[in-house]
Design an enzyme around this catalytic site. Structure first.
Site, PDB file in Angstrom:
ATOM      1  N   GLY A  56     -17.712  -6.321  11.061  1.00 17.57           N
ATOM      2  CA  GLY A  56     -17.015  -5.658  10.195  1.00 17.57           C
ATOM      3  C   GLY A  56     -16.010  -7.268   9.465  1.00 17.57           C
ATOM      4  N   THR A  57     -16.654  -8.968   9.417  1.00 17.44           N
ATOM      5  CA  THR A  57     -15.661  -9.556   9.412  1.00 17.44           C
ATOM      6  C   THR A  57     -15.904 -10.452   8.086  1.00 17.44           C
ATOM      7  OG1 THR A  57     -14.232 -12.262  10.312  1.00 17.44           O
ATOM      8  CG2 THR A  57     -16.552 -11.406  11.110  1.00 17.44           C
ATOM      9  N   CYS A  98      10.219 -13.600  20.669  1.00 13.96           N
ATOM     10  CA  CYS A  98      11.692 -14.116  20.430  1.00 13.96           C
ATOM     11  C   CYS A  98      11.293 -15.509  19.542  1.00 13.96           C
ATOM     12  CB  CYS A  98      12.693 -14.378  21.412  1.00 13.96           C
ATOM     13  SG  CYS A  98      13.647 -15.332  20.593  1.00 13.96           S
ATOM     14  N   HIS A 129      -5.636 -13.243  17.437  1.00 15.03           N
ATOM     15  CA  HIS A 129      -4.438 -13.101  16.617  1.00 15.03           C
ATOM     16  C   HIS A 129      -3.107 -11.987  16.865  1.00 15.03           C
ATOM     17  CE1 HIS A 129      -7.758 -14.193  12.951  1.00 15.03           C
ATOM     18  NE2 HIS A 129      -7.461 -15.485  13.691  1.00 15.03           N
ATOM     19  N   GLN A 170     -11.048 -10.183  15.535  1.00 13.38           N
ATOM     20  CA  GLN A 170      -9.160 -11.195  14.864  1.00 13.38           C
ATOM     21  C   GLN A 170      -8.557 -10.127  14.078  1.00 13.38           C
ATOM     22  OE1 GLN A 170     -11.477 -13.509  11.896  1.00 13.38           O
ATOM     23  NE2 GLN A 170     -12.894 -11.947  11.866  1.00 13.38           N
ATOM     24  N   CYS A 199      14.152 -18.382  22.605  1.00 13.40           N
ATOM     25  CA  CYS A 199      13.647 -18.220  23.710  1.00 13.40           C
ATOM     26  C   CYS A 199      11.548 -17.957  23.915  1.00 13.40           C
ATOM     27  CB  CYS A 199      14.374 -17.610  24.719  1.00 13.40           C
ATOM     28  SG  CYS A 199      14.116 -16.011  24.649  1.00 13.40           S
ATOM     29  N   CYS A 239      17.940 -13.264  24.731  1.00 14.41           N
ATOM     30  CA  CYS A 239      18.815 -13.913  23.648  1.00 14.41           C
ATOM     31  C   CYS A 239      19.645 -13.464  22.831  1.00 14.41           C
ATOM     32  CB  CYS A 239      18.552 -15.128  24.175  1.00 14.41           C
ATOM     33  SG  CYS A 239      17.591 -15.989  22.262  1.00 14.41           S
ATOM     34  N   TYR A 268       5.206  -6.667   7.706  1.00 10.00           N
ATOM     35  CA  TYR A 268       4.563  -5.177   8.963  1.00 10.00           C
ATOM     36  C   TYR A 268       5.521  -4.104   9.687  1.00 10.00           C
ATOM     37  CZ  TYR A 268       2.351  -9.831   9.995  1.00 10.00           C
ATOM     38  OH  TYR A 268       1.608 -11.537   9.157  1.00 10.00           O
TER      39      TYR A 268
HETATM   40  C1  BV8 Z   1      -5.563 -22.432  12.537  1.00 19.87           C
HETATM   41  C2  BV8 Z   1      -2.713 -12.324  11.502  1.00 19.87           C
HETATM   42  C3  BV8 Z   1      -4.277 -24.818  11.958  1.00 19.87           C
HETATM   43  C4  BV8 Z   1      -1.676 -12.154  11.042  1.00 19.87           C
HETATM   44  C5  BV8 Z   1      -4.517 -13.529  10.494  1.00 19.87           C
HETATM   45  C6  BV8 Z   1     -10.948 -24.965   9.607  1.00 19.87           C
HETATM   46  C7  BV8 Z   1     -11.947 -24.394   7.900  1.00 19.87           C
HETATM   47  C8  BV8 Z   1     -11.532 -23.692   7.181  1.00 19.87           C
HETATM   48  C9  BV8 Z   1     -10.124 -23.068   6.641  1.00 19.87           C
HETATM   49  C10 BV8 Z   1      -8.991 -23.584   8.506  1.00 19.87           C
HETATM   50  C11 BV8 Z   1      -9.899 -24.334   9.255  1.00 19.87           C
HETATM   51  N1  BV8 Z   1      -8.729 -24.029  10.210  1.00 19.87           N
HETATM   52  C12 BV8 Z   1      -7.428 -23.628   9.288  1.00 19.87           C
HETATM   53  C13 BV8 Z   1      -7.779 -23.239   8.481  1.00 19.87           C
HETATM   54  C14 BV8 Z   1      -6.918 -22.065   8.042  1.00 19.87           C
HETATM   55  C15 BV8 Z   1      -6.512 -21.483   8.108  1.00 19.87           C
HETATM   56  C16 BV8 Z   1      -7.949 -20.136   7.591  1.00 19.87           C
HETATM   57  O1  BV8 Z   1      -8.883 -20.157   7.857  1.00 19.87           O
HETATM   58  N2  BV8 Z   1      -8.060 -20.531   6.632  1.00 19.87           N
HETATM   59  C17 BV8 Z   1      -8.557 -19.017   5.645  1.00 19.87           C
HETATM   60  C18 BV8 Z   1      -8.693 -17.778   4.231  1.00 19.87           C
HETATM   61  C19 BV8 Z   1     -10.486 -20.323   5.062  1.00 19.87           C
HETATM   62  N3  BV8 Z   1      -7.068 -20.429   9.636  1.00 19.87           N
HETATM   63  C20 BV8 Z   1      -5.769 -21.148  10.360  1.00 19.87           C
HETATM   64  O2  BV8 Z   1      -4.699 -21.059   9.367  1.00 19.87           O
HETATM   65  C21 BV8 Z   1      -5.424 -20.692  11.602  1.00 19.87           C
HETATM   66  N4  BV8 Z   1      -4.661 -21.462  12.454  1.00 19.87           N
HETATM   67  O3  BV8 Z   1      -5.904 -23.158  12.490  1.00 19.87           O
HETATM   68  O4  BV8 Z   1      -4.179 -23.576  13.105  1.00 19.87           O
HETATM   69  C22 BV8 Z   1      -3.859 -25.449  13.146  1.00 19.87           C
HETATM   70  C23 BV8 Z   1      -4.790 -26.608  13.681  1.00 19.87           C
HETATM   71  C24 BV8 Z   1      -3.256 -27.339  15.600  1.00 19.87           C
HETATM   72  C25 BV8 Z   1      -1.856 -27.078  14.446  1.00 19.87           C
HETATM   73  C26 BV8 Z   1      -1.831 -26.290  14.934  1.00 19.87           C
HETATM   74  C27 BV8 Z   1      -2.358 -26.048  13.203  1.00 19.87           C
HETATM   75  C28 BV8 Z   1      -4.446 -19.592  11.859  1.00 19.87           C
HETATM   76  C29 BV8 Z   1      -5.553 -18.280  11.198  1.00 19.87           C
HETATM   77  C30 BV8 Z   1      -5.335 -16.929  11.186  1.00 19.87           C
HETATM   78  C31 BV8 Z   1      -4.286 -15.892  10.418  1.00 19.87           C
HETATM   79  N5  BV8 Z   1      -4.128 -14.680  10.663  1.00 19.87           N
HETATM   80  N6  BV8 Z   1      -4.273 -12.648  10.850  1.00 19.87           N
HETATM   81  C32 BV8 Z   1      -1.655 -10.845  10.053  1.00 19.87           C
HETATM   82  O5  BV8 Z   1      -3.184 -10.000  10.529  1.00 19.87           O
HETATM   83  O6  BV8 Z   1      -0.572 -10.754   9.857  1.00 19.87           O
HETATM   84  S1  BV8 Z   1      -6.513 -13.262  10.056  1.00 19.87           S
HETATM   85  C33 BV8 Z   1      -6.358 -12.763   9.523  1.00 19.87           C
HETATM   86  O7  BV8 Z   1      -8.181 -12.185   8.321  1.00 19.87           O
HETATM   87  C34 BV8 Z   1      -6.736 -11.203   9.697  1.00 19.87           C
HETATM   88  O8  BV8 Z   1      -6.490 -11.248  11.465  1.00 19.87           O
HETATM   89  C35 BV8 Z   1      -8.273 -10.298   9.591  1.00 19.87           C
HETATM   90  O9  BV8 Z   1      -9.049 -10.215  10.577  1.00 19.87           O
HETATM   91  C36 BV8 Z   1      -8.558 -11.915   9.980  1.00 19.87           C
HETATM   92  C37 BV8 Z   1      -9.760 -12.690   9.493  1.00 19.87           C
HETATM   93  O10 BV8 Z   1     -10.425 -11.746   7.656  1.00 19.87           O
HETATM   94  P1  BV8 Z   1     -11.727 -10.076   8.488  1.00 19.87           P
HETATM   95  O11 BV8 Z   1     -10.741  -9.598   9.545  1.00 19.87           O
HETATM   96  O12 BV8 Z   1     -12.819 -10.850   8.346  1.00 19.87           O
HETATM   97  O13 BV8 Z   1     -11.297  -9.386   7.293  1.00 19.87           O
HETATM   98  P2  BV8 Z   1     -11.184  -9.126   5.637  1.00 19.87           P
HETATM   99  O14 BV8 Z   1     -11.058  -7.747   4.995  1.00 19.87           O
HETATM  100  O15 BV8 Z   1     -11.652 -10.480   5.104  1.00 19.87           O
HETATM  101  O16 BV8 Z   1     -13.242  -8.770   5.757  1.00 19.87           O
HETATM  102  C38 BV8 Z   1     -13.921  -7.241   6.019  1.00 19.87           C
HETATM  103  C39 BV8 Z   1     -14.803  -7.461   6.528  1.00 19.87           C
HETATM  104  O17 BV8 Z   1     -15.102  -5.910   6.447  1.00 19.87           O
HETATM  105  C40 BV8 Z   1     -15.969  -7.738   4.725  1.00 19.87           C
HETATM  106  O18 BV8 Z   1     -17.025  -8.430   5.198  1.00 19.87           O
HETATM  107  C41 BV8 Z   1     -16.333  -6.706   4.575  1.00 19.87           C
HETATM  108  O19 BV8 Z   1     -17.679  -6.109   4.312  1.00 19.87           O
HETATM  109  C42 BV8 Z   1     -16.470  -5.513   6.069  1.00 19.87           C
HETATM  110  N7  BV8 Z   1     -16.274  -4.022   5.808  1.00 19.87           N
HETATM  111  C43 BV8 Z   1     -15.867  -3.496   5.177  1.00 19.87           C
HETATM  112  N8  BV8 Z   1     -15.744  -1.899   5.518  1.00 19.87           N
HETATM  113  C44 BV8 Z   1     -16.403  -2.045   6.989  1.00 19.87           C
HETATM  114  C45 BV8 Z   1     -16.974  -3.353   6.746  1.00 19.87           C
HETATM  115  N9  BV8 Z   1     -17.593  -3.828   7.825  1.00 19.87           N
HETATM  116  C46 BV8 Z   1     -18.074  -2.787   8.736  1.00 19.87           C
HETATM  117  N10 BV8 Z   1     -17.696  -1.380   8.872  1.00 19.87           N
HETATM  118  C47 BV8 Z   1     -17.557  -1.107   7.679  1.00 19.87           C
HETATM  119  N11 BV8 Z   1     -16.928   0.481   7.882  1.00 19.87           N
HETATM  120 ZN    ZN Z   2      14.753 -14.482  22.940  1.00 21.52          ZN
END
Ligand code: BV8
Ligand code: ZN
Length: 259
Positions: free
Chosen positions: A201-202, A137, A129, A100, A140, A164, A66
């Site tokens: 962009g996602t 923390c 996100h 995101q 806490c 803390c 990070y």
């Molecule tokens: C949760 C923060 C459950 C951290 C991130 C249901 C179905 C399937 C899977 C799941 C589901 N529910 C849960 C899951 C599991 C998981 C998940 O989705 N896994 C995926 C990989 C299959 N989800 C979770 O774990 C989520 N939590 O649901 O909890 C739960 C429920 C109850 C109780 C307890 C738990 C939490 C997900 C959050 C993860 N954290 N980020 C960090 O950043 O370090 S996600 C991370 O990926 C980023 O935030 C990022 O933004 C995000 C998505 O990726 P994209 O933004 O789309 O980026 P990517 O590179 O993939 O794509 C880029 C795109 O841009 C491409 O398409 C490209 O063509 C395009 N591009 C390129 N250049 C350009 C462009 N577009 C325009 N202009 C350009 N110039």
């Molecule tokens: Zn604390």
């Protein structure tokens, strides 16, 4: 392309609208995407770093990743797509930007067009996100803005809670973690009331974020997608434009606000 741009402009002139952005919108600001060639994940395996288990196992390594990302993003500025989205959403009370991304560039762009209140008030962009520039923390749960350089050379030098003294973590949502209720409700309320949805962009792989666009579509919104590649959302888009965000987003968003 021009017919697609005209159609997109007509759809995005709706006052009730939601925009969902991913890391692709920040590419032209110099922020690496997650899954692209030079993507963040390529160098590091997600399950090694963006999960609670990884942090419990090796908080130093996770903070090192990070800190590296924070160093890159600190030098980045909002691009024309972030700024056009800020003007578009601030021009009408019914438009919400949902991201995101954890790079904070949407909030920076809002700050350029509105006072601090608009950048942090009810019209602020929803960061589903969390943010690279906040720490929380592990004991806490005190949260703070955290922009200082991180010394990840040892566990002893990692950030500590000013309240803390316990170890802090990046205030982002990791895989397997729930999203903040307030952010989720804000995003899905906007999606349910939207007549238009712009997706920029996602890869639409991460849930529940990607469902913001699906819920908007199911609630009657027409979808406009901007992405050089097709995605799982392409098949439900009314218009899908294969161009980079920085070039196209300013051309498809009607602007009332100058700046
Ligand atoms: C949760 C923060 C459950 C951290 C991130 C249901 C179905 C399937 C899977 C799941 C589901 N529910 C849960 C899951 C599991 C998981 C998940 O989705 N896994 C995926 C990989 C299959 N989800 C979770 O774990 C989520 N939590 O649901 O909890 C739960 C429920 C109850 C109780 C307890 C738990 C939490 C997900 C959050 C993860 N954290 N980020 C960090 O950043 O370090 S996600 C991370 O990926 C980023 O935030 C990022 O933004 C995000 C998505 O990726 P994209 O933004 O789309 O980026 P990517 O590179 O993939 O794509 C880029 C795109 O841009 C491409 O398409 C490209 O063509 C395009 N591009 C390129 N250049 C350009 C462009 N577009 C325009 N202009 C350009 N110039
Ligand atoms: Zn604390």
């Amino acid at each position: 392309m021009d017919a697609g741009i005209r159609r997109a402009r007509e759809i995005l002139s709706e006052d009730a609208a939601v925009a969902l952005t991913g890391s692709g919108i920040s590419v032209e600001s110099g922020v690496p995407t997650f899954r692209g060639e030079e993507g963040l994940w390529r160098r590091f395996r997600p399950e090694e770093l963006a999960t609670p288990a990884a942090f419990d196992r090796d908080p130093r390594l996770v903070w090192e990743w990070y800190a590296w990302r924070r160093g890159i993003v600190r030098e980045c500025r909002p691009n024309a797509a972030h700024r056009a989205l800020a003007r578009w959403s601030l021009d009408s009370g019914g438009r919400t930007v949902v991201s995101q991304n954890v790079d904070g560039l949407h909030v920076d762009a809002h700050r350029e067009f509105a006072d601090e209140e608009a950048a942090s008030g009810p019209d602020r962009p929803i960061e589903l996100h969390g943010s690279l520039f906040r720490a929380r923390c592990t004991a806490c749960r005190a949260r703070r803005r955290s922009t200082e350089p991180i010394d990840a050379s040892s566990v002893e030098t990692l950030p500590r809670c000013p309240e803390c003294g316990a170890l802090e973590r990046p205030d982002v949502v990791w895989f397997g973690e729930s999203l903040e209720r307030k952010a989720l409700d804000g995003a899905f309320d906007a999606a349910e009331g939207a007549r238009a949805c712009l997706v920029v962009g996602t890869s639409a792989r991460v849930q529940p974020a990607a469902s913001v666009a699906i819920v908007a579509s199911r609630s009657g919104a027409r979808l406009v997608e901007v992405n050089p590649e097709s995605t799982p959302l392409t098949r439900i888009a009314t218009v899908s434009l294969r161009r980079p965000a920085g070039e196209l987003v300013p051309r498809i968003l009607p602007q009332r606000r100058s700046g």
